[in-house]
Design a protein around this motif. Structure first.
Motif, mmCIF file in Angstrom:
data_model
loop_
_atom_site.group_PDB
_atom_site.id
_atom_site.type_symbol
_atom_site.label_atom_id
_atom_site.label_comp_id
_atom_site.label_asym_id
_atom_site.label_seq_id
_atom_site.Cartn_x
_atom_site.Cartn_y
_atom_site.Cartn_z
ATOM 1 N N GLN A 303 0.827 -1.205 0.000
ATOM 2 C CA GLN A 303 0.000 0.000 0.000
ATOM 3 C C GLN A 303 0.862 1.256 0.000
ATOM 4 N N ASN A 344 -5.019 -8.339 -2.951
ATOM 5 C CA ASN A 344 -4.381 -7.046 -2.697
ATOM 6 C C ASN A 344 -3.082 -6.940 -3.492
ATOM 7 N N SER A 348 -4.291 -3.598 -7.714
ATOM 8 C CA SER A 348 -5.471 -3.274 -6.906
ATOM 9 C C SER A 348 -5.185 -2.132 -5.948
ATOM 10 N N LYS A 349 -4.029 -2.194 -5.275
ATOM 11 C CA LYS A 349 -3.681 -1.151 -4.313
ATOM 12 C C LYS A 349 -3.434 0.184 -5.010
ATOM 13 N N GLU A 352 -6.761 1.660 -5.894
ATOM 14 C CA GLU A 352 -7.437 2.081 -4.661
ATOM 15 C C GLU A 352 -6.856 3.394 -4.148
ATOM 16 N N ARG A 472 -14.381 -0.908 -3.069
ATOM 17 C CA ARG A 472 -13.149 -0.398 -2.453
ATOM 18 C C ARG A 472 -13.195 1.108 -2.195
#
Length: 841
Positions: A303, A344, A348-349, A352, A472
């Motif tokens: 992240q 994750n 995807s991160k 997001e 999300r």
């Protein structure tokens, strides 16, 4: 070259806290302090001994901070808040592991004598004459001492010990910034060399004096390099008292990030490599910096990396190509469309974090009206028979006996009453969705459609987008609005349950109804007709969302996530008149509505008022807290500006948020025997103050000629309330804290800091990259050796297929080596400067 320091802090949850209320429970919240400054306060979790907060803060700090502390308190509506315990982490403990701290830590009791703060200024000399050796200790002043008296000040005096002798300074009344300017001389007595200890105490007329802190210097230091300058006060050495878990524990995640930031030119080659990565074929890429980063980064680090990459590419105007590259890599590796973007992964991160960075104002515009209604109306809603409280039906209807049907029907009506406006706001928000988000969704839509063209996979291109936007983005914001800045407080248990039901419904809509009627939550069936009606509208919304011309995107690199003219913070504050003539102090503060952008701090009587006054942000020289004692008011800050003639002007602002239905937001003072925690009714939201301080400091960060010191008091009755100096022009008595800010979505982009973090991540995988593409990092890299390697490799793979990844890996390793050398050169220069000796304290 610059150095950066920041703390990533996550207050996750607590367990086994003691009950402080007569009900057998507690209403716990946490205060986060860095050294002497409160930087954050969590929301209160009502009626819980195992609270979950899940609150995360990024705190930008000066490099010389010393410790981080967490205080857990029980909020009381009447009387004082009760202190449960604390956790103190030294800078060294946090920095010991580069991955940071992630564990349960027991709370310890709060010892008032250990709650010391501030610094003392000394000038020590060792002299010799015919009578022997003499120690001359010049006690000049102290600053930022702990307030030990109920008035918010102290009555400090210093006591100097050398061997068996001791002397005291005079006592300075009612100040945390005493000026003594006294010289104390002590003669050396026979015996072994003794250390010098200087203690500060708060004098009390009744009872024992209160300890304020101490400094100590060994005989070796006194002999070789007599101390002179400012020194941080420390508590008496003692072992940390372990409560053995009787006070409960907190689960904390804390990571310190400190780094040397080189001038921009040194990062240019790596930046160019990263930008080139996204232009190549994502499916075959194995040796580009992005491919290496994706392979190396796991867990929570993913992240952080995703946020840095998105910010870096946003700054270069290349966020769209980055997201397209990452999503194509993931789509290519996915065989089952039902698992697409469900993990994750870095793709995807990145998507997001991209939505949070560019879409937060959009999220607020869409969801905030309904979220506010849910909090304010506090309606009871429940569809699960196992969780129903039938006694609440009397509040819903007085007709008939309580029954599950009554509760279910009433709850269904309330839920659809909230869901209807939410769906309306979402499907009607196409024009308000940021263009960058729409273009990213369009690329995602095209990529998925190309990879899954079959008729049975018709919904996959919709699910890919709704999985991000609904599952999300919208659903998590509905579930925990405080974490998305939609509310200042966590929801109480009843409202939290209502939000959970709404989030589940939005999640089902985002899944396009694929899982309706499946799983354990069959009690959601009464909502299914409404959800099914909404799904067709959502499909139409997604079609319109991606119907955007790519040429509409504004070109060129971005320097900020928000334009300078965009309002980053607004709200009511109390402003003090410049020079109140005859009014009492507290009536000199007038309520005004303020707006802060990157260009101006403006205000008027109300949001609708046409006439506004404004101060250019470029004129701000300091933004600091003001002691309570200055005006007998809590949560006051000062904004120091400089006019064209060079004169300084100070505006005092009080953050005074009304007490809400969810309880007061307050921060108590650290308790002492003479000063218990202040009652919540007399205190306001500390987060409001911290957020204004942080926003103003960040907006004025590029300004030149910042003040290094200022007065945390006010000039009243012909003297400063803080240090008691009689000259209005007296130098500031407290250091400024311009480097202490809270990170949020509106932070300015900092490409050098972001690329430095990427460089550090790549270093972790350098050996792996060498082994993978160069087989042996110590082997000969001559053309003849390369030819032998290539001839040997043809048995397993086509030489051309191996040549391109090897070439890319070699180029990346060369860029990393150049950055290594640059860092070493700068470090050597720093060491040479340090060897010349300090220029001052």
């Amino acid at each position: 070259m610059a150095k950066s320091s920041s703390l990533n802090v996550r207050v996750v949850e607590g367990r086994a806290l003691p009950a402080k209320d007569v009900s057998g429970s507690s209403d716990p919240y946490c205060i986060v302090k860095v050294d002497d400054e409160v930087v954050a306060r969590t929301a209160t979790v009502w009626r819980s001994l195992s609270p979950f907060w899940g609150e995360e803060y990024t705190i930008h700090l000066p490099l010389d901070f010393h410790h981080l502390a967490f205080y857990v308190l029980d909020e009381d509506t009447v009387g004082h808040d009760d202190i449960i315990g604390k956790i103190s982490l030294s800078r060294e403990a946090i920095a010991a592991d580069p991955r940071g701290i992630d564990s349960w830590i027991n709370l310890s009791r709060v010892d008032p004598d250990a709650e010391v703060q501030g610094e003392i200024c000394l000038d020590v000399q060792m002299l010799e004459d015919a009578r022997g050796r003499c120690l001359r200790c010049h006690v000049l002043q102290a600053r930022d001492l702990a307030p030990r008296d109920i008035t918010g000040t102290s009555d400090p005096f210093a006591r100097v010990f050398w061997g068996s002798q001791s002397l005291e300074t005079s006592t300075i009344k009612k100040t945390r910034f005493p000026h003594w300017d006294e010289v104390l001389e002590l003669r050396e007595m026979p015996g072994a060399p003794a250390p010098l200890r200087v203690e500060l105490w708060d004098w009390d007329m009744v009872g024992k004096n209160d300890f304020l802190g101490m400094v100590e210097f060994s005989p070796q230091v006194l002999q070789q390099n007599a101390p002179s300058g400012w020194f941080r006060l420390l508590p008496f050495p003692r072992a940390e008292e372990d409560s053995g878990g009787t006070l409960g524990a907190l689960r904390l995640k804390v990571r310190l990030i400190e780094d040397r930031i080189l001038p921009s030119r040194y990062y240019q080659p790596l930046t160019e490599l990263l930008m080139e990565s996204v232009l190549g074929p994502a499916e075959e890429d194995a040796a580009s910096p992005l491919a290496v980063l994706e392979e190396l980064t796991l867990g929570d680090c993913r992240q952080d990396l995703a946020t840095k990459l998105v910010k870096l590419f946003l700054g270069q105007g290349q966020a769209g190509p980055l997201l397209d590259y990452l999503t194509r890599r993931e789509v290519t590796r996915t065989t089952d469309p039902n698992t697409l973007f469900r993990s994750n992964s870095l793709a995807s991160k990145a998507m997001e974090q991209f939505m949070k960075l560019v879409g937060m104002p959009y999220l607020h515009e869409v969801l905030k009206p309904v979220i506010n209604r849910v909090f304010e109306e506090k309606k009871y809603m429940e569809l699960d028979p196992c969780k129903m409280d039938l006694g609440r039906t009397r509040r819903i209807s007085f007709k008939g006996a309580p029954s599950e049907e009554h509760v279910r029907d009433a709850s269904l009506g309330l839920l659809t009453g909230y869901l209807g406006p939410i769906v309306e706001a979402i499907v009607g928000s196409v024009g308000r969705c940021p263009l960058a988000m729409r273009l990213a969704f369009k690329q995602l839509h095209q990529c998925v459609e190309e990879h899954f063209p079959q008729a049975e996979h018709e919904d996959v291109k919709y699910l890919a987008i709704s999985g991000f936007l609904f599952l999300r983005f919208f659903a998590p914001a509905i579930l925990t609005p405080k974490l998305f800045d939609l509310r200042d407080q966590h929801a109480d248990p009843q409202t939290s349950r209502s939000l959970l039901l709404l989030a589940k419904a939005v999640q089902s809509i985002g899944n396009l109804g694929q899982q309706l009627g499946q799983g354990k939550e069959l009690w959601m069936a009464p909502l299914h007709p409404f959800l099914l009606q909404s799904i067709s509208r959502v499909r139409h919304f997604l079609d319109r969302l991606v119907d955007v011309d790519e040429e509409e995107e504004a070109g060129g690199p971005a320097r900020a996530l928000v334009a300078p003219s965009v309002i980053v913070r607004e709200g009511y504050l109390l402003k003090r008149k410049e020079e109140p003539a005859s009014l009492a102090t507290r009536f000199a503060f007038k309520k005004r509505y303020f707006w802060l952008s990157g260009e101006t701090l403006s205000y008027s009587k109300s949001p609708e008022w046409q006439m506004r006054s404004s101060v250019p942000v470029s004129h701000i020289r300091a933004v600091e807290r003001v002691d309570e004692g200055a005006f007998q008011l809590p949560h006051v800050m000062q904004v120091v500006t400089q006019d064209a003639a060079g004169a300084l002007h100070t505006t005092y602002l009080q953050c005074k948020v009304r007490r809400g239905k969810d309880g007061a937001e307050s921060v108590p003072s650290v308790p002492t025997p003479d000063r218990p925690p202040a009652p919540p009714g007399s205190l306001q939201n500390v987060n409001e103050l911290n957020q204004w301080l942080s926003a103003l400091r960040k907006a004025s960060a590029p300004n030149p000629d910042k003040l290094a010191a200022c007065h945390p008091g006010a000039f009243r009755s012909s003297r400063w309330t803080c240090c008691l100096q009689a000259e209005r022009s007296a130098a500031g008595c407290s250091r400024t804290h311009s480097a202490v800010t809270l990170g949020d979505w509106s932070d300015p982009l900092d490409p050098d800091a972001e690329i430095q973090m990427v460089y550090r991540r790549l270093l972790l995988g350098r050996d792996q990259l060498r082994m993978k593409f160069q087989e042996d990092p110590n082997t000969d890299s001559s053309p003849e050796a390369d030819a032998e390697k290539s001839s040997g490799a043809t048995e397993g793979a086509c030489p051309d297929a191996l040549a391109r990844p090897r070439e890319a890996a070699a180029r990346l390793l060369e860029v990393l080596a150049d950055l290594d050398r640059a860092h070493e050169e700068f470090q050597q220069r720093e060491q040479q400067k340090a060897a010349l000796g300090p220029l001052g304290h």
